[in-house]
Design a protein around this motif. Structure first.
Motif, short mmCIF file in Angstrom:
data_model
loop_
_atom_site.label_atom_id
_atom_site.label_comp_id
_atom_site.label_asym_id
_atom_site.label_seq_id
_atom_site.Cartn_x
_atom_site.Cartn_y
_atom_site.Cartn_z
N GLU A 167 11.69 0.23 33.49
CA GLU A 167 11.25 -0.99 32.78
C GLU A 167 11.21 -2.21 33.70
N SER A 207 15.18 4.80 31.13
CA SER A 207 14.10 5.46 30.39
C SER A 207 13.66 6.68 31.19
N GLN A 209 10.69 7.92 30.97
CA GLN A 209 9.23 7.94 30.87
C GLN A 209 8.50 8.36 32.14
N ARG A 230 21.60 0.80 29.55
CA ARG A 230 21.09 -0.52 29.95
C ARG A 230 22.22 -1.54 30.00
N GLU A 232 22.37 -4.56 29.56
CA GLU A 232 21.85 -5.76 28.93
C GLU A 232 23.05 -6.53 28.42
N ALA A 240 22.88 -1.49 22.46
CA ALA A 240 24.06 -0.82 22.99
C ALA A 240 23.83 -0.57 24.47
N PHE A 243 22.57 4.33 24.76
CA PHE A 243 21.90 4.70 23.51
C PHE A 243 21.00 5.89 23.78
N MET A 245 17.31 7.98 23.35
CA MET A 245 15.89 7.67 23.19
C MET A 245 15.09 8.98 23.17
N GLU A 247 11.26 10.20 23.95
CA GLU A 247 10.05 9.72 24.61
C GLU A 247 8.98 10.80 24.72
N TYR A 363 3.58 -0.32 34.13
CA TYR A 363 2.81 0.92 33.98
C TYR A 363 1.81 0.87 32.82
N GLU A 385 12.20 -4.15 16.27
CA GLU A 385 11.55 -3.14 17.13
C GLU A 385 12.31 -1.83 17.11
N ILE A 386 11.58 -0.77 16.78
CA ILE A 386 12.22 0.57 16.75
C ILE A 386 11.55 1.48 17.78
N ARG A 392 -0.92 4.46 29.41
CA ARG A 392 -0.48 4.22 30.78
C ARG A 392 -1.68 3.87 31.68
N GLY A 433 13.87 4.43 19.69
CA GLY A 433 15.31 4.22 19.79
C GLY A 433 16.01 5.04 18.72
O1 4AD Z 1 10.80 -0.77 24.48
P1 4AD Z 1 11.58 0.06 25.47
O2 4AD Z 1 12.32 -0.66 26.52
O3 4AD Z 1 10.53 1.09 26.04
C1 4AD Z 1 10.76 1.97 27.06
O4 4AD Z 1 11.82 2.21 27.58
C2 4AD Z 1 9.55 2.80 27.39
N1 4AD Z 1 9.74 3.39 28.74
C3 4AD Z 1 9.33 3.84 26.33
C4 4AD Z 1 8.13 4.70 26.57
O5 4AD Z 1 7.01 4.21 26.48
N2 4AD Z 1 8.34 5.98 26.87
O6 4AD Z 1 12.61 0.96 24.66
C5 4AD Z 1 12.17 1.85 23.66
C6 4AD Z 1 13.03 1.74 22.43
C7 4AD Z 1 13.06 0.37 21.79
O7 4AD Z 1 11.95 0.16 20.97
C8 4AD Z 1 14.36 0.40 21.03
O8 4AD Z 1 14.20 1.08 19.80
C9 4AD Z 1 15.24 1.24 21.92
O9 4AD Z 1 14.40 1.99 22.76
N3 4AD Z 1 16.14 0.41 22.74
C10 4AD Z 1 17.45 0.25 22.50
N4 4AD Z 1 18.24 0.74 21.54
C11 4AD Z 1 19.54 0.38 21.57
N5 4AD Z 1 20.10 -0.41 22.50
C12 4AD Z 1 19.35 -0.94 23.50
N6 4AD Z 1 19.91 -1.72 24.42
C13 4AD Z 1 17.95 -0.60 23.52
N7 4AD Z 1 16.92 -0.93 24.33
C14 4AD Z 1 15.85 -0.31 23.85
#
Ligand code: 4AD
Ligand code: MG
Length: 462
Positions: A167, A207, A209, A230, A232, A240, A243, A245, A247, A363, A385-386, A392, A433
């Protein structure tokens, strides 16, 4: 042993038969002649009532004193009680204590706050709420695998340790090792760490991805499902540090196909849980989020909204709402904006597409306007946002230019660029997520309460 879940689901089958159930005491009350125990066997978030009488048990006094959380094996007759508050009970003939419990057991029979329960993550799965949440969590994981496997998607395990920050947000946790050469010197008690174990800096994946794209260009349709990390430093109810994911990545797919798959997946998952965990869903609807079942049922039966970022900004500006963070073209939508769109304007899930390139990852495919990219975020009521996804950038030169423009190190992505050189067809994907969809389906308001062992800034107890 008979499972308590089966007693609820197939009561008639067990009526008047002798059964044995093993479980833990949730409550125990009574007189000197008889008593009632609510026994939970772990197969279901609901318990079964056991009635025991001095007349039939030679260890009556011991059972009457059995504290909350003691483990018992109960044999008795299963009787339906259609006129009573609970639908049935077990009339005990024999009760064996399998394990005792100390009287200072923290989960007493009363409503505890979510904050208190977070402090005892090792015990909270024993409460009704968390029992229901974590069973649904397990079921949603299964439903997701089933959805993709039924469509012939290949499940790919992307690495957890990686050198690429997908990201580009600088939120990677760094992986280091104890520096063995430095250990003997450490007379100041300080431990030295080294990050040359892999020969270059590595971290925990944010990620899967980029790696999933390599498999999509071999298998066509693939998906990942794993933990992501992350750093963050935002203390919110939906972020969190660790978490999960999902993809999916699909070759020969463009943005509309991406949204079609995401929408079908969301509906499939919700429908699966409503059909297979109706009791848990009723529980959430009653105690966690009134209106949950209605809301989710509506979602299955209606189309998600699809609007562009530019339209969204326009709607927000025209709404007359005083946002904390003012809206203008170019800003990254904040949670307050996302929730306003889905909760106030549309009252259903909304895809927002075509965001300004400046606020999205490198990307994403550049649109013809040269200002926006083919992104799609799915926003849902209550959570925001979910899903985040995009088509790409498959054009070698455009991607190369973008990487330079952002100031990324092109050499680090040589393998990613290679995909564009050799049959680099258009392709799309998204990230769901996992913890956020659990919040959405259960109505739980904090991500810490859908993660078995939540990791957030300043909090990782064990
Ligand atoms: O929008 P994000 O950052 O997208 C990606 O990582 C892309 N590489 C995905 C892809 O296209 N393959 O994260 C995707 C989702 C978010 O919409 C959210 O639901 C969740 O991951 N997410 C988190 N969930 C919990 N805690 C966090 N810190 C999160 N950050 C993202
Ligand atoms: Mg995102």
């Amino acid at each position: 042993d008979v499972e308590v879940k089966s007693l609820y689901r197939e009561s008639l089958l067990h009526a008047d038969s002798e059964i044995t159930v093993s479980g833990w005491v949730r409550t125990n009350r009574g007189s000197n002649k008889f008593g009632f125990i609510e026994l939970n066997d772990g197969s279901f978030f609901k318990s079964v009532q056991v009635v025991y009488e001095a007349e039939f048990l030679d260890n009556f006094e011991e059972i009457a004193k059995a504290p909350i959380s003691a483990a018992l094996k109960v044999t008795g007759t299963f009787v339906l009680t259609p006129d009573a508050k609970q639908p049935f009970e077990i009339k005990a003939k024999k009760i064996v204590i399998e394990a005792g419990s100390d009287p200072d057991y923290p989960l007493q029979k009363k409503r505890h706050s979510m904050e208190f329960l977070r402090e005892i993550a090792h015990l909270r799965p024993r409460s009704n709420t968390f029992s229901a949440v974590f069973r649904v969590r397990s079921m949603v994981a299964y439903a997701i695998h089933k959805f993709f496997q039924d469509k012939n998607f290949v499940y790919v395990h992307t690495p957890i340790i990686t050198a690429s920050d997908c990201e580009g947000a600088g939120e990677m946790f760094k992986v280091t090792t104890l520096d063995m050469n430095d250990l003997p010197k450490g007379d100041d008690g300080k431990v030295e760490y080294s990050d040359d174990f892999f020969g270059k800096e590595a971290g925990l994946t944010v990620s899967g991805q980029l790696e999933a794209e390599t498999f999509a260009l071999a298998f066509r349709n693939v998906y990942t499902f794993g933990p992501t990390f992350r750093a963050e430093n935002s203390n919110t109810a939906r972020h969190a540090s660790e978490f999960w994911m999902i993809e999916p990545e699909m070759a020969f797919a463009e943005l509309a196909d991406n949204m079609d798959t995401a929408e079908a997946m969301m509906k499939y998952i919700i429908n699966y849980v409503m059909e297979n965990a109706p009791e848990e869903m009723e529980f959430f609807n009653k105690f966690i989020d009134k209106g949950l079942i209605d809301r989710l049922s509506n979602i299955i039966n209606s189309d998600f909204e699809r609007i562009s970022y530019t339209e969204a900004v326009d709607l927000l500006q025209k709404s007359g709402e005083q946002f904390q963070y003012p809206v203008q073209w170019g800003i990254d939508l904040q949670t307050e904006h996302e929730r306003y769109l889905t909760e106030k304007i549309y009252k259903k899930p909304v895809f927002v597409t075509d965001y300004p390139k400046e606020i999205k990852a490198f990307y994403m495919r550049l649109n013809d306007d040269n200002k926006t990219v083919a992104a799609c975020d799915l926003l849902v009521p209550g959570v925001g946002e979910i899903i985040g996804g995009s088509q790409r950038e498959e054009r070698y030169d455009v991607l190369k230019e973008r990487i330079e423009e952002i100031g990324m190190t092109e050499e680090d992505y040589w393998w990613y660029m290679d995909l564009r050189k050799y049959g680099g067809v258009k392709h799309s994907g998204y990230g769901l997520g996992f913890d956020r969809i659990i919040m959405y389906i259960t109505g739980m308001g904090n991500i810490r309460d859908v993660l078995p062992f939540p990791r957030t800034p300043k909090s990782a107890e064990f």
